[in-house]
Design a protein around this motif. Sequence first.
Motif, PDB file in Angstrom:
ATOM      1  N   ALA A 132      60.897  53.516  33.197  1.00  0.00           N
ATOM      2  CA  ALA A 132      61.124  52.267  32.473  1.00  0.00           C
ATOM      3  C   ALA A 132      59.859  51.404  32.450  1.00  0.00           C
ATOM      4  N   LEU A 133      59.140  51.343  33.601  1.00  0.00           N
ATOM      5  CA  LEU A 133      57.895  50.569  33.637  1.00  0.00           C
ATOM      6  C   LEU A 133      56.851  51.166  32.704  1.00  0.00           C
ATOM      7  N   LEU A 134      56.744  52.484  32.687  1.00  0.00           N
ATOM      8  CA  LEU A 134      55.788  53.131  31.787  1.00  0.00           C
ATOM      9  C   LEU A 134      56.134  52.856  30.329  1.00  0.00           C
ATOM     10  N   LEU A 135      57.407  52.910  30.024  1.00  0.00           N
ATOM     11  CA  LEU A 135      57.827  52.613  28.656  1.00  0.00           C
ATOM     12  C   LEU A 135      57.497  51.179  28.275  1.00  0.00           C
ATOM     13  N   LEU A 136      57.699  50.231  29.216  1.00  0.00           N
ATOM     14  CA  LEU A 136      57.344  48.839  28.938  1.00  0.00           C
ATOM     15  C   LEU A 136      55.851  48.679  28.722  1.00  0.00           C
ATOM     16  N   CYS A 137      55.044  49.358  29.545  1.00  0.00           N
ATOM     17  CA  CYS A 137      53.581  49.278  29.377  1.00  0.00           C
ATOM     18  C   CYS A 137      53.164  49.800  28.006  1.00  0.00           C
ATOM     19  N   LEU A 138      53.728  50.928  27.621  1.00  0.00           N
ATOM     20  CA  LEU A 138      53.397  51.484  26.309  1.00  0.00           C
ATOM     21  C   LEU A 138      53.817  50.543  25.181  1.00  0.00           C
ATOM     22  N   CYS A 139      54.964  49.910  25.362  1.00  0.00           N
ATOM     23  CA  CYS A 139      55.416  48.970  24.340  1.00  0.00           C
ATOM     24  C   CYS A 139      54.475  47.778  24.219  1.00  0.00           C
TER      25      CYS A 139
ATOM     26  N   GLY B 213      51.180  48.910  22.686  1.00  0.00           N
ATOM     27  CA  GLY B 213      51.313  49.094  21.251  1.00  0.00           C
ATOM     28  C   GLY B 213      51.420  47.776  20.502  1.00  0.00           C
ATOM     29  N   ILE B 214      52.152  46.809  21.089  1.00  0.00           N
ATOM     30  CA  ILE B 214      52.273  45.502  20.443  1.00  0.00           C
ATOM     31  C   ILE B 214      50.917  44.807  20.369  1.00  0.00           C
ATOM     32  N   GLY B 215      50.117  44.922  21.479  1.00  0.00           N
ATOM     33  CA  GLY B 215      48.783  44.326  21.467  1.00  0.00           C
ATOM     34  C   GLY B 215      47.878  44.954  20.414  1.00  0.00           C
TER      35      GLY B 215
END
Length: 306
Positions: free
Chosen positions: A208-215, A218-220
């Motif tokens: 879940a943390l990795l998915l949040l980091c990727l999100c 990507g948003i940045g």
Amino acid sequence: MNKRLLLILALLMGGACALTAQSRKAVRINEVMVQNTPEGIADEYGAHNAWIELFNSNFAPIEISSIYITTDTAHRAVYPVPLGDVNTRMPKRQHVIFFADGEPNKGTFHTNFTLTPGRDNYIAILDADRSVIDEVWVPAEVLPGQSWARTADGEGDWALRTGGESDYITPSSANVIKDTNKKIEDFAERDANGFGMTVMAMCIVFSALLLLCLCFYGIGKLGSYYSRLRKARTKAADAGEVVKARDVTHDSGEEIAAIVMALHDHFDAHDRESTILTINKVKRAYSPWSSKIYNLRQVPEPPRHH
């Protein structure tokens, strides 16, 4: 226009009535006790009378105030469920109990008929148009304190419930009571120390943390891309304005030369006119620093002899 409006309203009301009637088809007779005992369920007055449990097998609330409960095999409407009681709205996948005590003056959930012990009892649910929604024959072999119930809520075959450990009597609750979860028991047997559960939980958290980091990454990147795109569009617009400014038609060289000569003649007029005397007043401000008394040093006089 009014006729069309009335036609639309009639169609909507007809559709709503049809939908309500279709939803009432989900009401099922779930469990029946012909002869209650003091150890059984009691009504709000403390009396132990025969009862009929209905079950809403639909996954949406159902209003049952327009159905009939009957014991007549000719499907005569014996007990109409009264209107105006908020408790007749059955929640999804829930139960309701009607006491067959022959005393409808006690409330909505008290019928005007009774069940007879020692003989077969017919019970049916009728819709508003007298069509049968559900029906059941309760055999005479059902003893006091025993119930006749479905093997599962709203479906399955009917079977005798004696109240033992394997066949509970379940008024106002599910006919199948799950004491344990087989999947949980199997997992506990395979992972007695909880190591697998720990690893699984950590994997879920880090995933879940990795998915949040990727999100967030990507948003940045997406925000940066749109920012550069806006800047490029702004620069392109400015360059277009500069090009347009350069394309503006200027005066010709002859016109510019004539203007320059006219200005030269205007500002150089005194050099050619000898009859004009120009006097410029020069203003000099006094300053003690320019005084000679402060600039000259006095020579001391020699001493006199007597």
